[in-house]
Design an enzyme around this catalytic site. Structure first.
Site, PDB file in Angstrom:
ATOM      1  N   GLN A 126     -65.778   8.354  26.940  1.00 14.01           N
ATOM      2  CA  GLN A 126     -65.390   8.354  28.352  1.00 14.01           C
ATOM      3  C   GLN A 126     -63.923   7.978  28.496  1.00 14.01           C
ATOM      4  O   GLN A 126     -63.449   7.017  27.913  1.00 14.01           O
ATOM      5  CB  GLN A 126     -66.283   7.423  29.174  1.00 14.01           C
ATOM      6  N   SER A 129     -60.289   4.001  31.625  1.00 16.75           N
ATOM      7  CA  SER A 129     -59.148   3.072  31.685  1.00 16.75           C
ATOM      8  C   SER A 129     -57.872   3.724  31.194  1.00 16.75           C
ATOM      9  O   SER A 129     -57.899   4.628  30.363  1.00 16.75           O
ATOM     10  CB  SER A 129     -59.415   1.858  30.803  1.00 16.75           C
ATOM     11  N   SER A 161     -63.893   4.103  23.450  1.00  9.75           N
ATOM     12  CA  SER A 161     -64.755   3.954  22.276  1.00  9.75           C
ATOM     13  C   SER A 161     -65.204   5.326  21.806  1.00  9.75           C
ATOM     14  O   SER A 161     -65.326   6.249  22.622  1.00  9.75           O
ATOM     15  CB  SER A 161     -65.980   3.114  22.626  1.00  9.75           C
ATOM     16  N   GLU A 245     -75.079   2.571  34.006  1.00 14.63           N
ATOM     17  CA  GLU A 245     -74.626   1.986  32.752  1.00 14.63           C
ATOM     18  C   GLU A 245     -74.912   0.484  32.714  1.00 14.63           C
ATOM     19  O   GLU A 245     -75.234  -0.064  31.684  1.00 14.63           O
ATOM     20  CB  GLU A 245     -73.132   2.271  32.583  1.00 14.63           C
ATOM     21  N   GLU A 371     -64.947 -10.384  36.758  1.00 15.65           N
ATOM     22  CA  GLU A 371     -64.368 -10.613  38.090  1.00 15.65           C
ATOM     23  C   GLU A 371     -64.625  -9.423  39.018  1.00 15.65           C
ATOM     24  O   GLU A 371     -64.912  -9.607  40.201  1.00 15.65           O
ATOM     25  CB  GLU A 371     -62.861 -10.870  37.968  1.00 15.65           C
TER      26      GLU A 371
END
Lengths: 388, 363
Positions: A126, A129, A161, A245, A371
């Protein structure tokens, strides 16, 4: 409310354990290891699961699945995660990339992408980021410009990953149009990783190699029919995907397994009579139980067709912290020898606890930081005001 | 497996929540606590009218025949309102044990009044020097019983008093014998008493040949602990409500303090811990109701987890409230006291983590 385990699910768990016992090689320590046998083994294991129709167990029959209940699926992911996820990178296909395709894909896309997933033959990664877009994912800068019959993609993705597994396809987030609302204008693309212009640079980590990659896209041509869902509406698609997920990984099952190893070690080292050790391990055991029930609450809602956004984040907040705490308790129990890794012949518990500890340092960062999860619960769950 | 409520459970919870909002708002809780004796007869009668006293008691003795799980569903809602009432103790500490272990004559004599709310029951366990309700008691059983018991809830209004003795549970009835109750000065949520028994006339719970032994006492304590945990979860939920309301309304630095992540995330921590305790309580209640083999360990896991977790919740609520939460003008203290009482009386036992440790295989 019903806490009874379906006898069929209990039998399925036994069958799965038998398969794992008979299939997992002695050297298996998960996919993020410097061992060239690991990824090929995960491919082999997925094919073995597919042969038993257990790979796409929970997918609906029309997409090549067995249509199993959400609870049977929960058993599967508990046993898989406890055994260091022998499905390797492909767990993502099953948990959320596949379901996203079912929900948002065109019939052609579904016919093209789902069957190879169901056969256990394809690895996806995926591309979310970016170097400058982590928690603030909507600020991503990867661009997709429509040029005639395809999109041209330029940008850099990071912490990807499995890209070096190598991955065959990438679920890529890119900005396809500039919009007034920053959450608009983002699209999801299905990108063939062999397309010219893609380069993969592995990033070494404290847990060893093969954990992360940086993937750059330079004028990568993505055919128009590889746009998933509506152009510019990718944000809501990704939000749904991330909810799948967050309940998709049974982290508490791994924590419980490591805890079992710690019990063995405490007994052998004579620490099992220390009341502090007993209390600490018991508290962690109780916490595993709580984590399991929080996950089951989210599954209960899912089973009723509700997308459990807040509940999934609550379960994840709890479970990721638990995984870390089990690692900390383990290091304390092992003492100085807890520094030794699996390669060392005198490493206690074969370096398992050391690895669990290090592997879980970023657990509260991945798939939405702790967070960010808390922000979701604060605003959507508790109704606390947003910053103005 | 399904962790959502059934329609019946949902209806019970809704009815209880509506009742608490209407009949027992914080002003009434304060008034009851300030009153002599701290027992509100009209409130009790209203709850009895709804059939809640007999919720889990057998139908043949006037109860509704529902289970421990339903009692926890009700308990959570009562806890949310910090309702001061002997209802849960009378059910879990007296009526259920009589239903489980009483002789036919005892059941027929006592249960109909308990189910209808015409009488109130309680249980005396703790003695001077004991640090754990599950520990060994030393008051000897017999047809006459003497000794001192501490922290007995609602002893001043009880018509039926069960006493944990070294040889099992004994039954005292106010109609037949007397006991002396002196109110404790306690930081608690309900009236607690030191009870002195002087040659009080008793009979064993159950038949004289087969009296209820310590295993019944443990089952009673396990059940009462889970019901109290559910009440505590409700109280914790109220702490969170108050904290969220305060954080949304209180303005500092020109904005509601709930917009600061340091404050908001504290509230989320509370949410996570409350939910964890909640499902641990329901799971244990479900198993207790079925007399499942897993029940004692599930109780143990729930209490082991809840002990630190619920304390963190109310302390977080106080932190969010700032100084105002320490003032009794805020309602927060109503819940803080109840949560403290729960933790100290039921969740602080070292026995629970130790049992769990043994069950995990620690030698």
């Amino acid at each position: 409310m019903d806490f009874a385990v379906d006898p069929a699910d209990a039998r399925f768990r036994d069958d799965l354990r038998a398969l794992l016992d008979g299939t997992l090689p002695d050297w298996w320590r998960g996919m993020f290891v410097d061992d060239p046998r690991a990824i090929p083994f995960t491919r082999e294991f997925c094919r073995a699961l597919a042969a038993r129709e257990w790979l796409t167990l929970a997918w609906p029959a029309e997409h090549g699945g067995a249509g199993a209940s959400a609870w049977t699926q929960a058993v599967l992911r508990e046993e898989m995660w406890a055994a260091e996820e022998p499905r390797g990178p492909q767990y993502m296909n099953l948990n959320y990339i596949g379901p996203l395709l079912m929900r948002y894909g065109t019939p052609t896309q579904r016919a093209r992408f789902l069957p190879p997933m169901a056969r256990g033959e394809v690895i996806w990664c995926q591309g979310f980021s970016e170097p400058d877009a982590g928690s603030d994912l909507a600020s991503l800068r990867t661009r997709a410009r429509l040029v005639e019959d395809h999109f041209l993609v330029d940008g850099t993705k990071i912490w990807t990953s499995y890209a070096d597994a190598p991955a065959d396809w990438c679920l890529l987030l890119a900005r396809s149009e500039l919009a007034a609302d920053r959450h608009d204008g983002i699209s999801v693309f299905l990108v063939d990783m062999t397309t010219p212009g893609i380069s993969v640079r592995p990033i070494d980590t404290m847990a060893g190699p093969h954990e992360f990659n940086e993937v750059t896209f330079e004028s990568v041509a993505v055919p128009r029919d590889c746009l998933l869902g509506e152009a510019g509406r990718g944000w809501e698609l990704v939000a749904a995907g991330l909810t799948f997920e967050r309940v998709g990984i049974a982290r508490y099952a791994r924590a419980a397994r490591v805890l079992e190893h710690l019990v063995t070690h405490a007994n052998e080292s004579g620490q099992s009579r220390d009341p502090r050790v007993r209390a600490r391990l018991a508290e962690l055991r109780a916490s595993c139980e709580a984590a399991r029930l929080l996950a089951y609450r989210a599954v209960s809602l899912q089973a009723r067709g509700v997308v459990p956004t807040v509940e999934a984040s609550i379960a994840r907040i709890h479970a990721t912290r638990l995984e870390q705490e089990v690692g900390h308790a383990g290091l304390e129990l092992l003492g100085p020898l807890g520094l030794l890794r699996s390669g060392d012949p005198v490493a206690p518990l074969a370096g398992e606890v050391q690895r669990h500890f290090v592997r879980n340092i970023p657990t509260t960062v991945a798939a939405g930081t702790l967070e960010i999860q808390k922000n979701i619960v604060a605003r959507r769950g508790l109704g606390l005001p947003r910053e103005t | 497996m399904d962790l959502t409520w059934s329609d019946e459970q949902e209806m019970l919870a809704d009815a209880a929540a509506a009742f608490v909002r209407r009949e027992c708002p914080p002003e009434r809780v304060r008034a009851i606590e300030a009153s002599d004796g701290g027992h509100d007869q009209p409130l009790w009668d209203a709850m009895a009218e709804l059939g809640w006293c007999g919720l889990a008691l057998p139908v043949e003795h006037g109860g509704s025949g529902r289970g421990v799980l339903e009692v926890t569903v009700l308990a959570e809602q009562l806890g949310r309102g910090a309702v001061p009432s002997p209802l849960l103790d009378s059910t879990a500490l007296a009526a259920l044990p009589i239903a489980w272990a009483g002789s036919d004559a005892q059941r027929a004599r006592l249960l109909p009044a308990l189910a209808a709310g015409r009488s109130i029951g309680t249980l005396a366990v703790l003695e001077p020097g004991m640090t754990d309700a599950w520990g060994d008691v030393s008051v000897p059983g017999g047809t006459r019983i003497s000794g001192q018991k501490l922290l007995v809830p609602w002893a001043h209004v009880a018509d039926v008093l069960l006493v944990a003795s070294s040889s099992g549970l004994y039954l005292l009835e106010a109609a037949r014998t007397a006991w002396d109750s002196v109110s404790h000065d306690a930081f608690a949520g309900e009236p607690l008493f030191a009870v002195t028994l002087l040659d009080a006339c008793t009979e064993p719970l159950g038949s004289p040949e087969r009296p209820a032994g310590p295993e019944t006492t443990h089952r009673v304590l396990d059940t009462a602990a889970v019901v109290r945990l559910a009440y505590a979860v409700g109280a914790a939920e109220a702490c969170l409500d108050l904290a969220v309301r305060h954080a949304s309304q209180r303005v500092q630095f020109g904005r509601p303090i709930g917009t600061f992540q340091a404050v908001a995330h504290r509230c989320v921590d509370m949410r996570v811990e409350i939910d964890a305790c909640r499902y641990l309580a329901f799971q244990a209640a479900w198993s207790l109701e079925r007399e499942d083999r897993a029940a004692p360990l599930e109780v143990t896991a729930a209490l082991t987890y809840a002990r630190g977790a619920l304390r963190r919740v109310f302390l977080d609520a106080h932190q969010v409230h700032g100084a105002s939460g320490f003032s009794t003008e805020s309602d927060l203290h109503l819940f803080t006291r109840r949560l403290t009482e729960f933790e100290i009386t039921f969740a602080s036992s070292r026995r629970h983590p130790d049992l769990l440790a043994t069950a995990m295989g620690l030698s």
